[in-house]
Write an enzyme that holds these catalytic residues in place. Structure first.
Site, short mmCIF file in Angstrom:
data_model
loop_
_atom_site.label_atom_id
_atom_site.label_comp_id
_atom_site.label_asym_id
_atom_site.label_seq_id
_atom_site.Cartn_x
_atom_site.Cartn_y
_atom_site.Cartn_z
CB SER A 6 -0.96 -0.06 1.20
OG SER A 6 -1.93 0.97 1.11
CG HIS A 24 -4.24 -1.07 -0.90
ND1 HIS A 24 -4.04 -1.17 0.46
CD2 HIS A 24 -4.81 -2.24 -1.28
CE1 HIS A 24 -4.49 -2.34 0.89
NE2 HIS A 24 -4.95 -3.01 -0.15
CG ASP A 74 -5.96 -5.96 2.08
OD1 ASP A 74 -6.45 -7.07 2.39
OD2 ASP A 74 -5.90 -5.54 0.90
#
Length: 222
Positions: A22, A49, A142
């Site tokens: 991310s 992401h 995540d």
């Protein structure tokens, strides 16, 4: 179990790599993905992401840097060895029977679509002990559950060393979720990927150039 000899003994069997990142992920991937040689046999799947409402520029960014072909994943596309696939914005990327790629517009998971957990869990079902999962920098939880799914299926689980990450939260949560096989810097993971590719191509294990920074069991802090 997390010493270099242990990793050496396993990397020759790796058939696929899943990577989740991310915040700070572009910089980390700029070190990792060019480390994969052209003759590597493992396919690599990446969830990074990104804003869901904008087209991705990841293929444009990474294709000139990488020896392997770089593609944005397409639904029902057969997986090709030695290829890097990025999840497209606003779709979950899954690995289906074949193996082939599958895209889903199901609800976001962990506030994310694509979600790292979705990719890792589906890839674990298809590749089992031949899968290597890597969690990199990020400010989201995540990927923590997905990495444990990789390990429970017999695959290898590696986490970026938190103090090496631009955003350490995602690696820290992954380490809190359960045991992993190694905690490495991005440079060490890149060296492992180079060795993995050589071993996959030649079935001769050699991991000179990297050494795990430390072993880790779930619950321990860095």
């Amino acid at each position: 179990m997390n010493d270099p000899a242990h990793l050496d003994s396993r990397i020759g069997n790796i058939g696929a790599i899943v990577i989740g990142a991310s915040a700070g992920g572009v910089e980390a991937l700029s070190t990792l993905l060019p480390a994969l040689p052209q003759n590597a046999v493992a396919a690599t799947f990446v969830v990074l992401h990104l804003p869901r409402e904008r087209p991705s520029l990841l293929v444009d960014i990474f294709a000139p840097k990488c020896a392997q072909p770089v593609r944005e994943a397409l639904d029902k596309e057969p997986v090709e060895a030695g290829t890097i696939y990025f999840a497209p914005p606003d779709y979950h990327l899954l690995i289906d029977t074949g193996p082939q790629l599958a895209l889903s517009a199901d609800e976001p998971v962990n506030f994310s679509r694509p979600a790292i957990d979705v990719l890792f869990e589906s890839a674990a079902d298809q590749y089992g002990e031949r899968l290597l999962g890597i969690i990199l920098t990020g400010a989201n939880h995540d990927g923590a559950a997905g990495l444990q799914a990789v390990r429970k299926a017999g695959g290898m689980a590696i986490v970026q060393q938190p103090d090496d990450a631009q955003s350490p939260y995602m690696p820290e949560v992954a380490l809190q979720q359960g045991p992993v096989d190694a905690v490495l810097t991005v440079q060490q993971i890149a060296a492992l990927l180079r060795a993995l590719a050589r071993t996959s191509a030649t079935t001769s294990a050699s991991t000179a150039g990297y050494s795990p920074s430390r072993t880790f069991s779930g619950g321990e802090k860095q």
